[in-house]
Every structure is written in structure tokens, then in C-alpha cells.
Design a protein around this motif. Structure first.
Motif, PDB file in Angstrom:
ATOM      1  N   PHE A  71     -51.279 -50.122  37.325  1.00 48.32           N
ATOM      2  CA  PHE A  71     -49.903 -50.558  37.550  1.00 48.32           C
ATOM      3  C   PHE A  71     -49.874 -51.490  38.752  1.00 48.32           C
ATOM      4  O   PHE A  71     -50.730 -51.429  39.612  1.00 48.32           O
ATOM      5  N   ARG A  72     -48.891 -52.392  38.742  1.00 42.11           N
ATOM      6  CA  ARG A  72     -48.632 -53.240  39.901  1.00 42.11           C
ATOM      7  C   ARG A  72     -47.639 -52.475  40.752  1.00 42.11           C
ATOM      8  O   ARG A  72     -46.588 -52.072  40.271  1.00 42.11           O
ATOM      9  N   VAL A  73     -47.979 -52.258  42.026  1.00 40.98           N
ATOM     10  CA  VAL A  73     -47.159 -51.442  42.912  1.00 40.98           C
ATOM     11  C   VAL A  73     -45.786 -52.091  43.107  1.00 40.98           C
ATOM     12  O   VAL A  73     -45.685 -53.252  43.503  1.00 40.98           O
ATOM     13  N   ALA A  74     -44.760 -51.307  42.795  1.00 38.52           N
ATOM     14  CA  ALA A  74     -43.369 -51.728  42.948  1.00 38.52           C
ATOM     15  C   ALA A  74     -42.631 -50.665  43.772  1.00 38.52           C
ATOM     16  O   ALA A  74     -43.190 -49.603  44.085  1.00 38.52           O
ATOM     17  N   LYS A  75     -41.375 -50.931  44.099  1.00 39.84           N
ATOM     18  CA  LYS A  75     -40.594 -50.016  44.936  1.00 39.84           C
ATOM     19  C   LYS A  75     -40.584 -48.591  44.377  1.00 39.84           C
ATOM     20  O   LYS A  75     -40.644 -47.632  45.144  1.00 39.84           O
ATOM     21  N   GLY A  76     -40.542 -48.441  43.055  1.00 32.61           N
ATOM     22  CA  GLY A  76     -40.511 -47.109  42.445  1.00 32.61           C
ATOM     23  C   GLY A  76     -41.787 -46.302  42.610  1.00 32.61           C
ATOM     24  O   GLY A  76     -41.794 -45.104  42.346  1.00 32.61           O
ATOM     25  N   HIS A  77     -42.867 -46.930  43.080  1.00 32.57           N
ATOM     26  CA  HIS A  77     -44.136 -46.232  43.332  1.00 32.57           C
ATOM     27  C   HIS A  77     -44.275 -45.789  44.789  1.00 32.57           C
ATOM     28  O   HIS A  77     -45.256 -45.134  45.142  1.00 32.57           O
TER      29      HIS A  77
END
Length: 140
Positions: free
Chosen positions: A38-44
Motif C-alpha cells: 500500500f502507499r501510505v496515506a493518512k488512514g494508515h
């Protein structure tokens, strides 16, 4: 046991569940192995500005679980996790790519043991090691 790469089927199946909500993408889900990212986004993220440990565990556990399904012995109906352990060695920030590879360590009739490594692909550094034990389930 399922033959061939089942990545597309598992990607579709995960929609609306935790792995889908984390936008985990699958490169491979097959008998004995899986690879995803996954590409790290705010939800991670955790509130401290680094990727949340639970996001890393979800990636590794999903890889092992999906590959376990693809590797079930004949007659098995599913599995349940009876133990998991993770060691964290690094982290990631928004925009970096986190990837895992999982492989079968032991594939018995009643249990399977899986290992996974999670890597920050942006930096090339190992983020975590993961091991889980799955109990194979059979219809009653």
C-alpha cells in the motif's frame, strides 16, 4: 489448494473490509506465497506522524491469511489464526510504499505457519518481521 495467481480474486473479495479500506494491492496470492503493498496515506497513520503498527500488521496478516486460503489442504473449509507475532524495525511516512512478502514455513493438515517481511520500498529498509500460526478448519 488453488492453482495459479489469485491476486485479482482476493483484491475483489476484500472490498469493504479492513484490507480494502487500507487500499492494499496484491501482486501475488498463490499456493505457498503472497506479495502485496500500500502507499501510505493518512488512514494508515498513527497520531505521531508515522505509519500505525496496526496498518503494518494488517498488511502482513492479510498476506499470510490470503496465501493460507490459497494453500488449504483438500477438504479444508477455512482457517483461523491461533497466534501472531511481529517485530518492528523501522517505519514509514505518508507517500512512502510499504510492501510485504509472505511464505509458507509449515503446511500441515491441521496447522500452517507463515512468515512475512514488511519493507519500506521507498527507503529499501526492513520495517517488520511477522509470523503467524493458522489452524486449518474442516466441515463437521
Amino acid at each position: 489448494m488453488m492453482e495459479g495467481n489469485q491476486a485479482a480474486a482476493f483484491a475483489e473479495r476484500q472490498q469493504g473490509t479492513l484490507p480494502g479500506n487500507l487500499a492494499i494491492e496484491w501482486e501475488e496470492v498463490a499456493n505457498g506465497s503472497a506479495r502485496g503493498r500500500f502507499r501510505v496515506a493518512k488512514g494508515h497513520m498513527a497520531p505521531n506522524g508515522f505509519v500505525h503498527a496496526a496498518s503494518v500488521v494488517a498488511l502482513a496478516d492479510s498476506a499470510c491469511g490470503y496465501a493460507c486460503v490459497a494453500s488449504l489442504p483438500e477438504g479444508a473449509s477455512g482457517f483461523t489464526t491461533i497466534e501472531l507475532k511481529s517485530n518492528f524495525l523501522g517505519t514509514a511516512k505518508i507517500g512512502e510504499v510499504v510492501a510485504t512478502r509472505a511464505w509458507l514455513v509449515h503446511g500441515g493438515r491441521m496447522t500452517q505457519v507463515w512468515d512475512a517481511e514488511v519493507t519500506n520500498e521507498t527507503t529499501g529498509k526492513l520495517m517488520a518481521t511477522f509470523r503467524c500460526t493458522q489452524m486449518v478448519l474442516y466441515p463437521r
